[in-house]
Design an enzyme around this catalytic site. Sequence first.
Site, PDB file in Angstrom:
ATOM      1  CD  GLN A  94      -0.937  -0.460   3.723  1.00 39.36           C
ATOM      2  OE1 GLN A  94      -2.150  -0.442   3.661  1.00 39.36           O
ATOM      3  NE2 GLN A  94      -0.285  -0.832   4.809  1.00 39.36           N
TER       4      GLN A  94
ATOM      5  CG  ASP B 134      -3.358   2.264  13.992  1.00 34.45           C
ATOM      6  OD1 ASP B 134      -3.577   1.493  14.944  1.00 34.45           O
ATOM      7  OD2 ASP B 134      -4.268   2.716  13.269  1.00 34.45           O
TER       8      ASP B 134
ATOM      9  CG  ASP C 162      -3.896 -12.133   2.993  1.00 34.97           C
ATOM     10  OD1 ASP C 162      -4.923 -12.264   3.695  1.00 34.97           O
ATOM     11  OD2 ASP C 162      -3.938 -11.849   1.783  1.00 34.97           O
ATOM     12  CB  ALA C 163      -6.059 -11.175   8.218  1.00 36.86           C
TER      13      ALA C 163
ATOM     14  CG  ASP D 295      -9.101  -1.203  13.093  1.00 40.57           C
ATOM     15  OD1 ASP D 295      -9.970  -0.636  12.420  1.00 40.57           O
ATOM     16  OD2 ASP D 295      -8.203  -0.590  13.706  1.00 40.57           O
TER      17      ASP D 295
END
Lengths: 557, 514
Positions: free
Chosen positions: B250, B304, B358-359, B376
């Site tokens: 990203q 974050d 990757d979840a 999230d």
Amino acid sequence: MEALRLSRRDAIASLAGLPALSALAAALSACGKKDIRGLPFDGRIVGPDVARGHLLRTGDLLSRPAVRTERVGTAIVGAGISGLSAAWRFARALDTDFRVYDLEEAAGGTAISGANDVSAFPWGAHYVPVPASPNRALEAVLEEAGALIGRDASGAPEWAEEMLCREPEERLFFGYTWRPGLYPRDGASHDDLVQLARFQREMNVLAARKDSKGRRAFAIPTRLSSDDADLAALDRITMAEWMRTRGYTSPRLLWLAEYGCRDDFGTNLEGTSAWAGVHYHASRLPGEDDDEDASEFLTWPEGNGRLVALLAKSAAGRLSASSLVFDVVPAPKPGAPVRLRVLDAARNEVVAVEARHAILALPKFAAARVFAPWRAAPPAFLADMSWAPWLVANLTLAARPEEKGFPLAWDNVLHDSRSLGYVVATHQSGPEHGPTVFTYYQPFTDEAPAAARAKLLGASWEDLASAVLADLSKAHRDLPDLITRLDVVRWGHAMARPTPGFLSNSVRHLAPSGGVHFAHADSASLPLFEEAQDAGVRAAEAILAARGVRFASLAAG
Amino acid sequence: MGNGEGSAGPGAAPALRPGPVYLAVLLIASCGLVYELVAGTLASYLLGDSVTQFSLVIGVYLSSLGLGAFLSRYVERGVARRFVEAEIAVALVGGLSAPMLFFAFSSPRWFPPVFYGVIVAIGALVGLEIPLLMRLLKGTVIFRDLVAQVLTFDYLGSLAASILFPLVLLPRLGLTRTSVLFGLLNAAVAFWSIRLFRDRVGPPGGLFARAGIVTAILLAAFVVADRLTAVAEENQYADEVVVARTTPYQRIVVTRNRAGFQLFLNGHLQFSSVDEYRYHEALVHPAFAAAPRARRVAVLGGGDGLAVREILKHPEVESVTLVDLDPAMTHLATTHPLFLALNGGSLRSPKVRVVNEDAMIWIEKEPDLFDVVLIDFPDPTSYAVGKLYTSRFYSLVKRKLDPEGVVCVQSTSPLFARRSFWIVDATLRAAGFSTRPYHIAVPSFGDWGFILASAKPVEVRPRLPEGLRALSTELLPSLFVFGPDVARIDDVPVNRLNDQVLVRTYEGEWKRFD
Ligand SMILES: Cc1cc2nc3c(=O)[nH]c(=O)nc-3n(C[C@H](O)[C@H](O)[C@H](O)COP(=O)(O)OP(=O)(O)OC[C@H]3O[C@@H](n4cnc5c(N)ncnc54)[C@H](O)[C@@H]3O)c2cc1C
């Protein structure tokens, strides 16, 4: 792969009585080095060896004596989907008195797959559509595969979400960018869109049509289709002609219709029976409501290799790999055995097999050289059959190419190319970033099959890899920097072509002869998993019936 | 005059008045500097590290001015005409510089050549113009005065530009409009100088035509600037860019303004430090209030570290597994002072395990069960993210959840994307969960929605840790009330891997508000 490859070369070399060949083969595979060949990555030609065809063609084997004789209830020749499905059917009936013979080291035929540290990937067949109408055998296998997970209140199957092709399913590179779907709507004229809508409506109507016996106009497997005269008449013209007579002139629509033929049959519009061309579209629609969406696909990283592995479990311990069957003599009278002769390539010895029954689950051009009566007098149906050559390449990439427009999909098609583009092995369950494998498909549809085959089989790895690269570079200029390997398979006889008249070819109604049954996708001339499975299951059930075994038929219909 | 230099017909032209020429110098200089500032701002956005970018831009621009001045000696005849032509060229290149750079930066390969090409072109053209103007004035003004005046106006123009740019132009107009507007100004100077030098430019028809075409192009660009802007997601860069990084996964951008700092992923705002506490308190604590036990916690997305900060307020938590695709993101959260100040170094806690994967892939192979799972992810703007909102993903989550465990899913805005919000709810229920949707106002985002889900009916007890700023036990029940404009929509489809209705619905819903 390396070890397998050499052992195959060794096998073939020693079988040809020329040990020196194996040294040559080793030398050939050793020159897979970058600098020698001018392409910035490694790779080689893998898959079925051309040499095996020649062994059957020369007939030299026929004079070799057998070292011993084996006895078995049913000898299944060919471990493709049809042969393995026969084994699966026997196993389900608790009949384990069979043996499957295949020339290759691994089962699977044109549905084989491979794997490397990035992903598993297909070498041939890569999807099965969700059945549009009930099909017991297919549903049973899909249930074993974990794809069919239950049924709703009305009894309709529920499918495992992760095996249904994930969105985005397909995209098209058209006019310098990728667009969603296979039909480029941007820039289409009003007339283009009107014709598309009319075409889709017509396919929906044909999908919904049932005859007086309640049969679908276009069913899978095809033998369950209606034989109404106006439908049968479609088999007398080409798909190109049908499009013309129906007033379909939009270039975009013609492209779409031809894409369907090339994708499923390896034929162009001029070379496809209109019946088959329409079947591609109409057989897969549920045919209930006016649903615009085609039905869904089940797919796996290794393609139909997933189903091969599952079916092969039924033949565990009963599969003779590297075994070339070169002679099958039907039983001369009831009670007498079918006699087969097999070259055990690993040991380089000929084994005689006496079986009560045999199933020839190998393509008809090969069967014609193996089945003694056909060797003596070539069967009439053969003259009307032809096989499309295909090239399949697996490109292992270190990272995803830079993208323009619609994002990477499962099926990625180039509009201005004679290839079919590529399928992404990591699409279903892999990561969204980083290394992946693209499986590239190219049918040779525009030349006489024999000429195209000669070219394909004469081409070197560099020729083929460069051609693949040149084709895909239209959409991905950064590809050469991303490819870490590019391997190719040359399918000289990938699939039987459904040319006009195929529906009335007698090959579709071959009766068993002297204990020998025939089963292969090309018995139906439509190269589909469902056809291969149906052929294998019915051959096995015919033998079970002949033996007086009681069973509930799993055959579709 | 008299030597005929710069005139079409030798000796025919009357003397020039110097005043208007000085004004032209001032305008040209300010336009040139504006383009330079636009390029510098853009580069620091794309490449981060504004010090380096601005130094490079200034250096390259100044040396290109020198290049232009050097080249001016090769202009022998038709000085006035060359000047007007250069001015038209500056108008075009400078005016379109921002849109060009925006489009070029989608390709890391093309950006540097386009970027430096534009700066060099503008610098060289402006550098060519000033000496030409001086030559045109030669003979009219004493040389000593000429040099002093021209340079004075040149620097005054630069001063004007450098004050206007950060205070008025960038905040009011944005980058694209600013550059196009100054292009139009250059074009106006071109028209005006055709008149000013009418005795020296030769046949004016061709010049007028060219200036006219350039003006038309720029006017068109000004009109569609909004669309160009939207395409390039320019708005966020009105604030200072502190971090800008393109990772394989990203684009991470952090901006800062007087109020605080903001994180953008692929141009979408993830949080603003001003009000993120509202979001993260709402994401984390209701799930803890509903879960009978909260020893093992997983956070999917949320690299974050802000959700983890809230989680660590619950002393019973023994382990937190944070799964975020992008190592660059979790690295930022563990090392960057701005992030550390905000998340309190949460990811450095010994209870926290960070997994960069990757979840969807992680969850299939994870052996452990969790009491609380907080989901999230960014909003479902693409199929690649949309897969993490499917019934397949939720059923995998369910397998990893303790039978009593509770999940909370950030589910976009029930106000802006009402249907999308209720699709997430329907999808969770299709995966076998009982759900309790709720929402809270987060000024940076608007009305924001979350969904609690559990295999058992969800009961939210009035249990919150001390010291929260947004949530209180009295407030908690009210979050579960939905007014008419956000109320449940019943007949929504389920979001499935093979039919990602959510991505399409979401895109359509947000379009209405953009
Ligand atoms: C490139 C490609 C893509 C395809 N994609 C799809 C798809 O996506 N979906 C789909 O449904 N179908 C697809 N197909 C069609 C596929 O062929 C059928 O689905 C099915 O796998 C055919 O199985 P089969 O058993 O009929 O034949 P085959 O696969 O041809 O199997 C025949 C077997 O017989 C063996 N054999 C041959 N001669 C001898 C001998 N003398 N002795 C011993 N063994 C012998 C061969 O080695 C082979 O294993 C594709 C085919 C190709 C080539």
